[in-house]
Design a protein around this motif. Structure first.
Motif, short mmCIF file in Angstrom:
data_model
loop_
_atom_site.label_atom_id
_atom_site.label_comp_id
_atom_site.label_asym_id
_atom_site.label_seq_id
_atom_site.Cartn_x
_atom_site.Cartn_y
_atom_site.Cartn_z
N GLU A 30 -4.80 4.02 0.72
CA GLU A 30 -5.32 5.17 1.45
C GLU A 30 -4.22 5.83 2.28
N ASP A 31 -3.42 5.00 2.92
CA ASP A 31 -2.31 5.54 3.71
C ASP A 31 -1.33 6.30 2.82
N VAL A 68 -1.94 7.71 -0.10
CA VAL A 68 -2.57 8.94 -0.58
C VAL A 68 -2.51 10.00 0.51
N GLY A 69 -2.74 9.60 1.75
CA GLY A 69 -2.66 10.56 2.86
C GLY A 69 -1.27 11.16 2.98
N LEU A 99 -6.28 -1.67 -0.30
CA LEU A 99 -6.92 -0.35 -0.28
C LEU A 99 -6.46 0.46 0.92
N LYS A 100 -6.31 -0.21 2.06
CA LYS A 100 -5.84 0.49 3.26
C LYS A 100 -4.45 1.05 3.01
#
Length: 100
Positions: A73-74, A76-77, A69-70
């Motif tokens: 998230e990275d 997606v950022g 997930l991390k």
């Protein structure tokens, strides 16, 4: 009188025999219950070990999922920033070309 004493003694002996038989049956029942309880305890220990192993596996898998997930998230950022930059570039190009 002696016959009466013998009769009473025979009655007492009969009662003692019945009580002895009852005690034997209770002893056998206690042995059976001891075996059953030992089996239950062993089963509980096996189940506790399996549950502990499952908890450990779950914790490991949750850790792996959190790492994934991390990473997502990275990503997606980065995509968000790239998309915003592309929109700005498109707007600038349109403005330069007189399209907006």
């Amino acid at each position: 009188m002696e016959k009466e004493i013998l009769k009473v003694l025979e009655q007492i002996n009969g009662k003692l025999d019945r009580q002895e038989e009852t005690l034997k049956l209770q002893g056998e029942t206690l042995k059976e219950h001891t075996g059953i309880l030992s089996g239950l305890r062993n089963g509980q220990e096996v189940l506790k070990a399996e549950i502990s192993e499952l908890r450990l596996q779950n914790a490991k898998e949750i850790g792996e999922i959190k790492e994934q997930l991390k990473g997502i998230e990275d990503s997606v950022g980065v995509l968000k920033e790239d998309t915003w930059q592309n929109k700005k570039d498109i707007h600038r190009i349109k403005k330069t070309m007189g399209m907006s």
